[in-house]
Design a protein around this motif. Sequence first.
Motif, PDB file in Angstrom:
ATOM      1  N   VAL A  13       0.853  -1.184   0.000  1.00  0.00           N
ATOM      2  CA  VAL A  13       0.000   0.000   0.000  1.00  0.00           C
ATOM      3  C   VAL A  13       0.892   1.238   0.000  1.00  0.00           C
ATOM      4  CG1 VAL A  13      -1.784   1.270   1.253  1.00  0.00           C
ATOM      5  CG2 VAL A  13      -1.843  -1.225   1.223  1.00  0.00           C
ATOM      6  N   THR A  14       0.707   2.092  -1.035  1.00  0.00           N
ATOM      7  CA  THR A  14       1.531   3.299  -1.144  1.00  0.00           C
ATOM      8  C   THR A  14       0.749   4.567  -0.850  1.00  0.00           C
ATOM      9  OG1 THR A  14       1.082   3.431  -3.513  1.00  0.00           O
ATOM     10  CG2 THR A  14       3.076   2.261  -2.834  1.00  0.00           C
ATOM     11  N   GLY A  15      -0.550   4.494  -0.889  1.00  0.00           N
ATOM     12  CA  GLY A  15      -1.353   5.683  -0.628  1.00  0.00           C
ATOM     13  C   GLY A  15      -2.784   5.302  -0.307  1.00  0.00           C
ATOM     14  N   ILE A  16      -3.431   6.130   0.522  1.00  0.00           N
ATOM     15  CA  ILE A  16      -4.819   5.886   0.912  1.00  0.00           C
ATOM     16  C   ILE A  16      -5.625   7.147   0.654  1.00  0.00           C
ATOM     17  CG2 ILE A  16      -6.362   5.409   2.853  1.00  0.00           C
ATOM     18  CD1 ILE A  16      -4.260   3.557   3.971  1.00  0.00           C
ATOM     19  N   THR A  17      -6.792   6.972   0.038  1.00  0.00           N
ATOM     20  CA  THR A  17      -7.725   8.072  -0.185  1.00  0.00           C
ATOM     21  C   THR A  17      -9.060   7.687   0.430  1.00  0.00           C
ATOM     22  OG1 THR A  17      -8.559   7.210  -2.277  1.00  0.00           O
ATOM     23  CG2 THR A  17      -6.603   8.621  -2.387  1.00  0.00           C
ATOM     24  N   ASN A  18     -10.044   8.595   0.351  1.00  0.00           N
ATOM     25  CA  ASN A  18     -11.350   8.263   0.920  1.00  0.00           C
ATOM     26  C   ASN A  18     -12.110   7.269   0.051  1.00  0.00           C
ATOM     27  OD1 ASN A  18     -11.780  10.014  -1.173  1.00  0.00           O
ATOM     28  ND2 ASN A  18     -13.191  11.346  -0.070  1.00  0.00           N
ATOM     29  N   PHE A  19     -11.666   7.024  -1.182  1.00  0.00           N
ATOM     30  CA  PHE A  19     -12.358   6.083  -2.062  1.00  0.00           C
ATOM     31  C   PHE A  19     -11.599   4.777  -2.280  1.00  0.00           C
ATOM     32  CE2 PHE A  19      -9.992   9.089  -4.678  1.00  0.00           C
ATOM     33  CZ  PHE A  19      -9.218   8.251  -5.463  1.00  0.00           C
ATOM     34  N   GLY A  20     -10.405   4.641  -1.739  1.00  0.00           N
ATOM     35  CA  GLY A  20      -9.659   3.407  -1.923  1.00  0.00           C
ATOM     36  C   GLY A  20      -8.199   3.542  -1.541  1.00  0.00           C
ATOM     37  N   ALA A  21      -7.417   2.537  -1.956  1.00  0.00           N
ATOM     38  CA  ALA A  21      -5.990   2.515  -1.630  1.00  0.00           C
ATOM     39  C   ALA A  21      -5.192   2.182  -2.887  1.00  0.00           C
ATOM     40  CB  ALA A  21      -5.716   1.471  -0.556  1.00  0.00           C
ATOM     41  N   PHE A  22      -4.077   2.861  -3.050  1.00  0.00           N
ATOM     42  CA  PHE A  22      -3.174   2.576  -4.155  1.00  0.00           C
ATOM     43  C   PHE A  22      -2.165   1.537  -3.698  1.00  0.00           C
ATOM     44  CE2 PHE A  22      -4.816   6.771  -5.197  1.00  0.00           C
ATOM     45  CZ  PHE A  22      -5.149   6.586  -6.532  1.00  0.00           C
ATOM     46  N   VAL A  23      -1.981   0.515  -4.540  1.00  0.00           N
ATOM     47  CA  VAL A  23      -1.090  -0.592  -4.203  1.00  0.00           C
ATOM     48  C   VAL A  23      -0.031  -0.709  -5.302  1.00  0.00           C
ATOM     49  CG1 VAL A  23      -0.946  -3.081  -3.813  1.00  0.00           C
ATOM     50  CG2 VAL A  23      -2.927  -1.808  -2.973  1.00  0.00           C
ATOM     51  N   GLU A  24       1.235  -0.752  -4.878  1.00  0.00           N
ATOM     52  CA  GLU A  24       2.330  -0.938  -5.822  1.00  0.00           C
ATOM     53  C   GLU A  24       2.559  -2.425  -6.024  1.00  0.00           C
ATOM     54  OE1 GLU A  24       7.065  -0.049  -6.234  1.00  0.00           O
ATOM     55  OE2 GLU A  24       5.846   1.357  -5.058  1.00  0.00           O
ATOM     56  N   LEU A  25       2.500  -2.839  -7.281  1.00  0.00           N
ATOM     57  CA  LEU A  25       2.669  -4.241  -7.650  1.00  0.00           C
ATOM     58  C   LEU A  25       4.097  -4.473  -8.135  1.00  0.00           C
ATOM     59  CD1 LEU A  25      -0.682  -4.534  -9.626  1.00  0.00           C
ATOM     60  CD2 LEU A  25      -0.246  -5.280  -7.290  1.00  0.00           C
ATOM     61  N   PRO A  26       4.494  -5.724  -8.331  1.00  0.00           N
ATOM     62  CA  PRO A  26       5.837  -6.002  -8.864  1.00  0.00           C
ATOM     63  C   PRO A  26       6.024  -5.299 -10.210  1.00  0.00           C
ATOM     64  CG  PRO A  26       4.823  -8.030  -8.070  1.00  0.00           C
ATOM     65  CD  PRO A  26       3.783  -6.959  -7.985  1.00  0.00           C
ATOM     66  N   GLY A  27       7.197  -4.767 -10.431  1.00  0.00           N
ATOM     67  CA  GLY A  27       7.499  -4.047 -11.661  1.00  0.00           C
ATOM     68  C   GLY A  27       7.158  -2.575 -11.572  1.00  0.00           C
ATOM     69  N   ASN A  28       7.026  -2.048 -10.348  1.00  0.00           N
ATOM     70  CA  ASN A  28       6.693  -0.636 -10.105  1.00  0.00           C
ATOM     71  C   ASN A  28       5.417  -0.192 -10.814  1.00  0.00           C
ATOM     72  OD1 ASN A  28       8.828  -0.232  -8.382  1.00  0.00           O
ATOM     73  ND2 ASN A  28      10.202   0.451 -10.003  1.00  0.00           N
ATOM     74  N   ILE A  29       4.433  -1.077 -10.857  1.00  0.00           N
ATOM     75  CA  ILE A  29       3.124  -0.766 -11.433  1.00  0.00           C
ATOM     76  C   ILE A  29       2.176  -0.514 -10.276  1.00  0.00           C
ATOM     77  CG2 ILE A  29       1.242  -1.655 -12.845  1.00  0.00           C
ATOM     78  CD1 ILE A  29       3.318  -3.447 -14.227  1.00  0.00           C
ATOM     79  N   THR A  30       1.353   0.524 -10.391  1.00  0.00           N
ATOM     80  CA  THR A  30       0.416   0.867  -9.322  1.00  0.00           C
ATOM     81  C   THR A  30      -1.012   0.603  -9.769  1.00  0.00           C
ATOM     82  OG1 THR A  30       1.919   2.576  -8.534  1.00  0.00           O
ATOM     83  CG2 THR A  30      -0.347   2.716  -7.795  1.00  0.00           C
ATOM     84  N   GLY A  31      -1.790   0.017  -8.865  1.00  0.00           N
ATOM     85  CA  GLY A  31      -3.203  -0.231  -9.103  1.00  0.00           C
ATOM     86  C   GLY A  31      -4.021   0.310  -7.955  1.00  0.00           C
ATOM     87  N   LEU A  32      -5.339   0.365  -8.150  1.00  0.00           N
ATOM     88  CA  LEU A  32      -6.234   0.901  -7.128  1.00  0.00           C
ATOM     89  C   LEU A  32      -7.156  -0.184  -6.593  1.00  0.00           C
ATOM     90  CD1 LEU A  32      -7.545   3.399  -5.659  1.00  0.00           C
ATOM     91  CD2 LEU A  32      -9.155   3.434  -7.557  1.00  0.00           C
ATOM     92  N   VAL A  33      -7.229  -0.277  -5.267  1.00  0.00           N
ATOM     93  CA  VAL A  33      -8.224  -1.121  -4.609  1.00  0.00           C
ATOM     94  C   VAL A  33      -9.334  -0.182  -4.162  1.00  0.00           C
ATOM     95  CG1 VAL A  33      -8.699  -2.674  -2.687  1.00  0.00           C
ATOM     96  CG2 VAL A  33      -6.464  -2.720  -3.778  1.00  0.00           C
TER      97      VAL A  33
END
Length: 139
Positions: A13-33
């Motif tokens: 988990v690299t960041g948290i907002t009021n609508f979800g959390a940003f997650v850094e995946l292998p290969g420095n790719i970021t996705g949103l939960v």
Amino acid sequence: MSIEVGSKLQGKVTGITNFGAFVELPGNITGLVHISEVADNYVKDINEHLKVGDEVQVKVINVEKDGKIGLSIKKASETYREPQQRSNQQRPKKQRDDFRPKENFEQKMARFLKDSEDRLASLKRNTESKRGGRGARRG
């Protein structure tokens, strides 16, 4: 590394907002939960479930053309079961007692007016006696 829908990955988990959390995946790719994908139950405050720096297992649920990656923590857990869709054949048959013949508009309107008048009469009866309206006894 190519991210494919349905794959389970470990992320941070690299960041948290009021609508979800940003997650850094292998290969420095970021996705949103999204907040609705954090837990099986209702999540009012995502900070009660996740913190920046947490290691989480996620499942890739969509990859959009513009590069946005949708992730889910609840679907990555072993206890998660996909909700089953009910087809028309699986619906319970109506009982004979539940059958009501089709009414046309005039019949529905007449039934509505009768029910409405009955409710209004009952309401007037109850409120007039309480506030000393017409016909109520005094003293």
